[in-house]
Enzyme design. Sequence first.
Site, PDB file in Angstrom:
ATOM      1  N   ARG A 142      -4.374  12.136 -19.447  1.00  0.00           N
ATOM      2  CA  ARG A 142      -4.860  10.968 -19.929  1.00  0.00           C
ATOM      3  C   ARG A 142      -5.623   9.842 -19.003  1.00  0.00           C
ATOM      4  O   ARG A 142      -5.053   8.935 -18.534  1.00  0.00           O
ATOM      5  CB  ARG A 142      -4.049  10.227 -20.948  1.00  0.00           C
ATOM      6  CG  ARG A 142      -3.595  11.063 -21.836  1.00  0.00           C
ATOM      7  CD  ARG A 142      -4.676  11.283 -22.837  1.00  0.00           C
ATOM      8  NE  ARG A 142      -4.200  11.686 -24.627  1.00  0.00           N
ATOM      9  CZ  ARG A 142      -4.025  12.944 -24.954  1.00  0.00           C
ATOM     10  NH1 ARG A 142      -4.859  13.727 -23.812  1.00  0.00           N
ATOM     11  NH2 ARG A 142      -3.513  13.319 -25.564  1.00  0.00           N
TER      12      ARG A 142
ATOM     13  N   SER B 142      -2.263   7.396 -30.676  1.00  0.00           N
ATOM     14  CA  SER B 142      -1.431   7.551 -29.966  1.00  0.00           C
ATOM     15  C   SER B 142      -1.247   6.361 -29.139  1.00  0.00           C
ATOM     16  O   SER B 142      -2.015   6.195 -27.966  1.00  0.00           O
ATOM     17  CB  SER B 142      -1.513   8.835 -28.735  1.00  0.00           C
ATOM     18  OG  SER B 142      -0.240  10.012 -29.314  1.00  0.00           O
TER      19      SER B 142
ATOM     20  N   GLU C 166      -0.926   4.282 -23.829  1.00  0.00           N
ATOM     21  CA  GLU C 166      -2.679   4.485 -24.128  1.00  0.00           C
ATOM     22  C   GLU C 166      -3.733   3.776 -23.916  1.00  0.00           C
ATOM     23  O   GLU C 166      -4.339   3.951 -23.107  1.00  0.00           O
ATOM     24  CB  GLU C 166      -2.233   5.745 -24.371  1.00  0.00           C
ATOM     25  CG  GLU C 166      -3.347   6.813 -24.216  1.00  0.00           C
ATOM     26  CD  GLU C 166      -3.257   7.733 -25.389  1.00  0.00           C
ATOM     27  OE1 GLU C 166      -4.100   7.646 -26.094  1.00  0.00           O
ATOM     28  OE2 GLU C 166      -3.174   8.963 -25.557  1.00  0.00           O
TER      29      GLU C 166
END
Length: 353
Positions: A168, A241, A338
């Site tokens: 990520r 998420s 995130e």
Amino acid sequence: MTDAFTLLDDASLEGRNTFRVPARAALLADVNRADGFAELFRYPVFEAGNPLVLGGGSNLLFAGDWPGPVLSIRADDIRIVEDDGDSALVRAEAGVEWNDLVGWTLARDLPGLENLALIPGTVGAAPIQNIGAYGVEVREFVETVEAWDREAGAMRRIDAVDCDFGYRDSRFKRERDRWIVFAVEFRFPKQRELRLDYAGITDELQRMGIEQPTHRKVAEAVSRVRTAKLPNPTVLGNAGSFFKNPVLSRAQAEALLAEHPELPNYATGDEATRKLSAAWLIERGGWRGRRIGDAGVSEQHALVLVNHGRASGAQILDLAQQVARDVKQRFGVELEPEPRIIGGDWPGADRSA
Ligand code: EPU
């Protein structure tokens, strides 16, 4: 011919973030063509104003307004640039909806993106946080990223090796103020093995009665699993998420696993570290399905925070911090958000303008 860009003063961003929280921008520019950048950055308000670049708004939380200008890429062309028989090079502009690209490639018998079906957001955002799901990350396909370089005032082509992709993460995320992704070139080999190491997908294929799965059937199975496990942002505001799965040193992870052997954990590609399931850590604190006002933890998935209607971004952020504090107390593990947090108070949160 469309204008290279359009401008709107005092724009509402409520319809442009998938949490659907209220936020405003002093100035919003929608960029339709690559030549829009040179023109737009002649305006002092953009040149000096550190614009926020908005994709599908599916990976950020507005805990407050953005004090500067906001820029959104609307260009949405997709085409095959080159086909050598073994593989095809596809160029997609940043404004293409990610899932439209997945469907476009699979319809042309270009396999690869099936495990990444139904991820919300745009093509432009995909390399920035190296989107991933069900054992596949977008980095596997990215060949070149075309991005406006604010330092040089010019469009640049950046090869995948120079993108510094991580979990990520990428160079575009780390050097956020420098790059504005305008298009991505993806290489798709015509032959590609299915990636079915993720049990949930094989189970779903079985439920669908598929014995000989194809890439398109895998995309369908992934879409069904996502629909069942993750709340749909068009129905219930969310950003996927909310926390990254924490990566711990091997020793720390082993100590925790000795106490909690059922805690799901994964290899990271680096023997010295181990990735743990944040959803599991959160659920253990009883957070799944809890709600404080209209800010909630999804009933479907403990890693997803949701807006039940009229929550503000600040209220969602407050809930996120309560969750993170609780996990820290119980397990000694720091959770990191995130999505990008705008105008809020989290260590490392983005308050600059
Ligand atoms: N789990 C719980 N409680 C829950 C949900 C899950 O305990 O409410 C446990 C399950 O036991 C499961 C484990 O957590 O074994 C992992 O759950 P899941 O398979 O849903 O994956 P994840 O690690 O929670 C990651 C990505 C998702 C991606 C899925 C599938 C991150 C931060 N998230 O979630 O990506 O779809 O894997 O590959 O890496 C996103 O980035 O927005 C996103 C949704």
